[in-house]
Design a protein around this motif. Structure first.
Motif, PDB file in Angstrom:
ATOM      1  N   VAL A  74      -5.366   7.592   0.760  1.00  0.00           N
ATOM      2  CA  VAL A  74      -5.326   8.774   1.621  1.00  0.00           C
ATOM      3  C   VAL A  74      -3.873   9.124   1.952  1.00  0.00           C
ATOM      4  O   VAL A  74      -3.503  10.300   2.010  1.00  0.00           O
ATOM      5  N   ALA A  75      -3.050   8.103   2.134  1.00  0.00           N
ATOM      6  CA  ALA A  75      -1.620   8.351   2.342  1.00  0.00           C
ATOM      7  C   ALA A  75      -1.016   9.025   1.116  1.00  0.00           C
ATOM      8  O   ALA A  75      -0.147   9.900   1.239  1.00  0.00           O
ATOM      9  N   ALA A 124     -11.335  18.442  -0.489  1.00  0.00           N
ATOM     10  CA  ALA A 124     -10.396  18.496  -1.613  1.00  0.00           C
ATOM     11  C   ALA A 124     -10.943  19.375  -2.735  1.00  0.00           C
ATOM     12  O   ALA A 124     -10.190  20.113  -3.379  1.00  0.00           O
ATOM     13  N   ALA A 125     -12.245  19.307  -2.969  1.00  0.00           N
ATOM     14  CA  ALA A 125     -12.861  20.142  -4.003  1.00  0.00           C
ATOM     15  C   ALA A 125     -12.745  21.618  -3.631  1.00  0.00           C
ATOM     16  O   ALA A 125     -12.451  22.462  -4.492  1.00  0.00           O
ATOM     17  N   CYS A 142      -7.652  10.223  -5.693  1.00  0.00           N
ATOM     18  CA  CYS A 142      -7.275   9.324  -4.602  1.00  0.00           C
ATOM     19  C   CYS A 142      -8.394   9.220  -3.569  1.00  0.00           C
ATOM     20  O   CYS A 142      -8.669   8.141  -3.036  1.00  0.00           O
ATOM     21  N   VAL A 143      -9.050  10.332  -3.287  1.00  0.00           N
ATOM     22  CA  VAL A 143     -10.150  10.325  -2.319  1.00  0.00           C
ATOM     23  C   VAL A 143     -11.330   9.523  -2.860  1.00  0.00           C
ATOM     24  O   VAL A 143     -11.978   8.780  -2.116  1.00  0.00           O
ATOM     25  N   ARG A 153      -4.692  18.558   4.198  1.00  0.00           N
ATOM     26  CA  ARG A 153      -3.359  18.112   4.635  1.00  0.00           C
ATOM     27  C   ARG A 153      -3.437  17.399   5.981  1.00  0.00           C
ATOM     28  O   ARG A 153      -2.837  16.353   6.175  1.00  0.00           O
ATOM     29  N   THR A 154      -4.190  17.971   6.895  1.00  0.00           N
ATOM     30  CA  THR A 154      -4.303  17.382   8.230  1.00  0.00           C
ATOM     31  C   THR A 154      -5.037  16.050   8.184  1.00  0.00           C
ATOM     32  O   THR A 154      -4.555  15.048   8.738  1.00  0.00           O
ATOM     33  N   LEU A 155      -6.185  16.017   7.534  1.00  0.00           N
ATOM     34  CA  LEU A 155      -6.962  14.775   7.452  1.00  0.00           C
ATOM     35  C   LEU A 155      -6.171  13.664   6.778  1.00  0.00           C
ATOM     36  O   LEU A 155      -6.203  12.514   7.227  1.00  0.00           O
ATOM     37  N   SER A 156      -5.472  14.001   5.704  1.00  0.00           N
ATOM     38  CA  SER A 156      -4.747  12.966   4.964  1.00  0.00           C
ATOM     39  C   SER A 156      -3.556  12.427   5.743  1.00  0.00           C
ATOM     40  O   SER A 156      -3.111  11.308   5.488  1.00  0.00           O
TER      41      SER A 156
END
Length: 150
Positions: A128-129, A78-79, A31-32, A93-96
């Protein structure tokens, strides 16, 4: 789940099973990547609009350049989460959760950008959502329990 400390950075690394948690993190990384690709398409769109003589403001240029760069940072996060970093998972989690709200929210301020650009940016942050959704599913909550609960 057993945790171990690595290095002096204080990053906790969790041994992640090759299971639903890894599958969810793989999906999140994809997704990213899609977010970054859509950001590049949006940048090309801004360049095309500017190239045809239509007005493009500084905000549009800055945002169009920054979002693919932000995608690189989120992908690295994410990696690291996929390698078991609890700290990176919390950041992901926060960024997304924050990015879609911030991007769409700023685009909705009257006069900041034209509606077509706000729509393009909204499409860009949909992946991102999806990451925000994936990082809140049971498989990842179990793989990364809150401190003091695991």
């Amino acid at each position: 789940m057993e945790t171990t400390q690595h290095g002096t950075s204080g990053t906790t690394r969790l041994p992640l099973p090759a299971s639903r948690a890894q599958a969810a993190l793989t999906s999140a990384r994809r997704c990213v990547v899609l977010f970054g690709a859509l950001g590049c398409v949006a940048l090309a769109g801004v360049a095309a609009v500017a190239g045809t003589g239509h007005p493009v403001n500084t905000f549009m240029w800055v945002r169009a350049v920054l979002l693919p760069l932000v995608a690189l940072v989120v992908h690295r996060t994410a990696a690291a989460a996929a390698r078991g970093s609890h700290r990176a998972f919390d950041r992901l989690r926060t960024l997304s959760a924050v990015l879609p709200v911030a991007i769409v929210g700023v685009d909705l301020i009257p006069g900041v950008c034209p509606p077509w650009y706000a729509a393009a940016q909204t499409v860009c942050v949909l992946p991102v959502a999806a990451v925000a959704y994936l990082t809140r599913r049971p498989a990842l909550r179990a793989a990364f329990p809150a401190p003091g609960k695991g």
